[in-house]
Design an enzyme around this catalytic site. Structure first.
Site, mmCIF file in Angstrom:
data_model
loop_
_atom_site.group_PDB
_atom_site.id
_atom_site.type_symbol
_atom_site.label_atom_id
_atom_site.label_comp_id
_atom_site.label_asym_id
_atom_site.label_seq_id
_atom_site.Cartn_x
_atom_site.Cartn_y
_atom_site.Cartn_z
ATOM 1 N N GLU A 43 -6.207 -10.593 -0.604
ATOM 2 C CA GLU A 43 -7.488 -10.498 0.418
ATOM 3 C C GLU A 43 -9.343 -10.018 -0.056
ATOM 4 O OE1 GLU A 43 -5.184 -6.895 2.290
ATOM 5 O OE2 GLU A 43 -2.975 -7.272 1.755
ATOM 6 N N GLU A 102 0.986 -1.470 -0.157
ATOM 7 C CA GLU A 102 0.308 -0.189 -0.141
ATOM 8 C C GLU A 102 0.860 1.720 0.029
ATOM 9 O OE1 GLU A 102 -2.498 -0.394 3.488
ATOM 10 O OE2 GLU A 102 -3.209 -2.576 3.200
HETATM 11 O O1 G3I Z 1 -5.000 -8.131 19.659
HETATM 12 C C1 G3I Z 1 -4.920 -6.456 20.026
HETATM 13 C C2 G3I Z 1 -6.084 -7.475 21.103
HETATM 14 O O2 G3I Z 1 -4.893 -7.549 21.613
HETATM 15 C C3 G3I Z 1 -7.060 -6.751 21.092
HETATM 16 O O3 G3I Z 1 -7.959 -6.776 22.650
HETATM 17 C C4 G3I Z 1 -7.858 -6.198 20.170
HETATM 18 C C5 G3I Z 1 -9.452 -5.233 20.221
HETATM 19 O O4 G3I Z 1 -9.306 -3.886 19.408
HETATM 20 O O5 G3I Z 1 -7.098 -5.626 18.542
HETATM 21 C C6 G3I Z 1 -6.109 -6.670 18.918
HETATM 22 O O6 G3I Z 1 -6.034 -5.908 17.605
HETATM 23 C C7 G3I Z 1 -6.462 -6.255 16.675
HETATM 24 C C8 G3I Z 1 -5.983 -6.806 14.817
HETATM 25 O O7 G3I Z 1 -6.466 -6.535 13.993
HETATM 26 C C9 G3I Z 1 -5.975 -8.480 15.539
HETATM 27 O O8 G3I Z 1 -7.359 -8.179 15.498
HETATM 28 C C10 G3I Z 1 -6.299 -4.487 15.685
HETATM 29 O O9 G3I Z 1 -7.409 -3.206 16.594
HETATM 30 C C11 G3I Z 1 -6.581 -4.303 14.909
HETATM 31 O O10 G3I Z 1 -6.900 -3.234 13.960
HETATM 32 C C12 G3I Z 1 -6.251 -5.076 13.296
HETATM 33 O O11 G3I Z 1 -6.958 -5.291 12.085
HETATM 34 C C13 G3I Z 1 -6.825 -5.724 11.254
HETATM 35 C C14 G3I Z 1 -5.763 -4.568 9.814
HETATM 36 O O12 G3I Z 1 -5.158 -4.909 9.010
HETATM 37 C C15 G3I Z 1 -4.882 -3.661 11.226
HETATM 38 O O13 G3I Z 1 -4.725 -2.726 10.036
HETATM 39 C C16 G3I Z 1 -7.807 -6.671 10.233
HETATM 40 O O14 G3I Z 1 -7.792 -7.639 11.588
HETATM 41 C C17 G3I Z 1 -6.755 -6.889 9.374
HETATM 42 O O15 G3I Z 1 -7.822 -7.840 8.583
HETATM 43 C C18 G3I Z 1 -5.962 -6.418 8.576
HETATM 44 O O16 G3I Z 1 -5.652 -6.426 7.640
HETATM 45 C C19 G3I Z 1 -5.119 -5.137 6.120
HETATM 46 C C20 G3I Z 1 -4.118 -6.242 5.363
HETATM 47 O O17 G3I Z 1 -3.095 -6.695 6.676
HETATM 48 C C21 G3I Z 1 -3.595 -5.339 4.387
HETATM 49 N N1 G3I Z 1 -4.764 -4.428 3.722
HETATM 50 C C22 G3I Z 1 -5.965 -4.039 4.266
HETATM 51 C C23 G3I Z 1 -6.499 -5.376 5.563
HETATM 52 C C24 G3I Z 1 -7.359 -4.509 5.868
HETATM 53 O O18 G3I Z 1 -7.367 -3.522 7.368
#
Ligand code: G3I
Length: 375
Positions: A265, A160
């Site tokens: 994705e 990205e």
């Molecule tokens: O691990 C913590 C956990 O300890 C906590 O309790 C919880 C509360 O919100 O958060 C958890 O972390 C989250 C993590 O996912 C694991 O579930 C983060 O807040 C959350 O921001 C994170 O989101 C991920 C996101 O990337 C971050 O930018 C999504 O799961 C994941 O699907 C997403 O994937 C991205 C690709 O890597 C790149 N392209 C876009 C795609 C969608 O955003």
């Protein structure tokens, strides 16, 4: 004699049954039906990697032959403090892939998001010099890739970095190093594991201006003698756009630039686009109902439209199977999809191939049949 005849009849019966099973599309899974076209992959979260979510793990083993970690290999998790690497989750992920004969993907080495702050700052919080950032990038890439050398088959090296208007994202990597941070990342990656495939991964890469810059980037990398195997086209799609034709043009144009295409994705949300809302945001109840309309299941007509959109995309992927190395869905069951919280928090979304009870949606068999029909 009579015994022999019974044996012969039994053997013939068994052979007939197994021949039927082999031919019948309903007995196939995604990975078997698509095996001559492309890898069929999924992203894995921690409960799956650690085997706690047994239902999803069973689905992954049965349906998919490629995996990518949804989160645990991003730099903020792998190197939360400089030099303090946390490999436990990633090690488990790679072990799982090897035990199940999967084509394992690393996601992602250089990404502005989910990168720890220390990566870009000195001990008083100021931006580091270009030389220091290069050293940190090199150390991160080399340490991570060396650990999984020969085991992780392909890496999203940079994620990205380019915007829809074709300009570079003004990330810290860009601010400190300019456009050169991308060739540098590919150089360090190739040095760390010469056998690994290297990818540039991004979303909305069908936007013409963005596509042009990505193609220029591919040409630049190649002209410098650097390895780039594929463009990863993230496919976080909705019902309104892009058109299949727009997506197809991008696949064809990337292939013409001399790389494979990975459809990464993949998820298709049937929920309304918040940009097109009619309810006033101050009327909370009406707004919630319009923006999150299917909390108790998808109406049949919406499910059919959603299925047809998925099938249109799979028809396209199959048509261009010679250009596509892998199609990866971004998760297994709806309940775990990031789309339940994006672009609006707390919606009930339905973007994946397995439902909230971990049951296969009818779409799965339809994709399998589509693959069989094209043979
Ligand atoms: O691990 C913590 C956990 O300890 C906590 O309790 C919880 C509360 O919100 O958060 C958890 O972390 C989250 C993590 O996912 C694991 O579930 C983060 O807040 C959350 O921001 C994170 O989101 C991920 C996101 O990337 C971050 O930018 C999504 O799961 C994941 O699907 C997403 O994937 C991205 C690709 O890597 C790149 N392209 C876009 C795609 C969608 O955003």
């Amino acid at each position: 004699m009579k015994k022999n005849i019974i044996h012969i009849l039994l053997a013939a019966g068994l052979a007939a049954v197994s021949a039927c099973t082999a031919l019948h599309p309903d007995s196939k899974t995604l990975k078997t039906a698509l095996k001559n076209d492309f890898y069929m992959g999924t992203a894995m979260n921690l409960p799956q990697i650690y085997g706690k979510d047994k239902k999803s793990v069973d689905i992954i083993k049965k349906q998919f032959n490629s995996i990518v970690a949804e989160n645990c290999m991003k730099s903020m998790y792998l190197q939360p403090r400089e030099g303090a690497f946390h490999f436990e989750d990633a090690d488990r992920f790679v072990d799982f892939g090897e035990q199940n004969n999967m084509f394992i993907i690393g996601h992602t080495l250089i990404w502005h998001s989910q990168a720890p702050r220390w990566f870009f700052t000195d001990n008083v919080g100021k931006d580091v010099s270009p030389e220091v950032l290069k050293q940190r990038m090199k150390n991160h890439i080399t340490t991570v890739m060396s650990r999984y050398k020969g085991r992780i088959k392909g890496w999203d090296v940079v994620n990205e970095a380019i915007l829809e208007d074709g300009t570079y994202r003004k990330s810290k990597f860009y601010e400190i190093l300019g456009e050169e941070f991308i060739p540098l990342a590919f150089q360090y990656a190739h040095e760390a594991d010469p056998s690994a495939e290297l990818y540039y991964n991004d979303y909305n890469e069908w936007y013409p201006a963005k596509k042009e810059t990505v193609i220029q980037l591919i040409k630049k990398l190649k002209s410098k003698g650097l390895r780039i195997d594929a463009v990863g086209m993230q496919a976080h799609l909705g019902m309104d756009g892009p058109l299949i034709k727009e997506y197809e043009t991008a696949i064809v144009d990337y292939a013409a630039a001399g790389v494979k295409v990975n459809i990464t994705e993949l998820d298709i949300s049937p929920l309304p686009n918040p940009g097109k809302m009619t309810a006033n945001i101050s009327d909370t109840i009406a707004y919630r109902e319009e923006i999150n309309p299917y909390t108790h299941g998808l109406p049949k007509n919406i499910e059919t439209e959603w299925e047809n959109r998925y099938l249109d995309f799979f028809r396209l992927f199959l048509k261009h199977h010679d250009k596509i190395e892998r199609v990866t869905v971004w998760g297994v069951a709806d309940t775990d999809s990031w789309k339940n919280n994006f672009p609006v928090h707390g919606r009930t979304d339905y973007p994946l191939l397995f439902d909230r009870n971990y049951q296969e949606k009818p779409l799965v068999k339809k994709i399998i049949r589509l693959a069989e029909e094209q043979k």
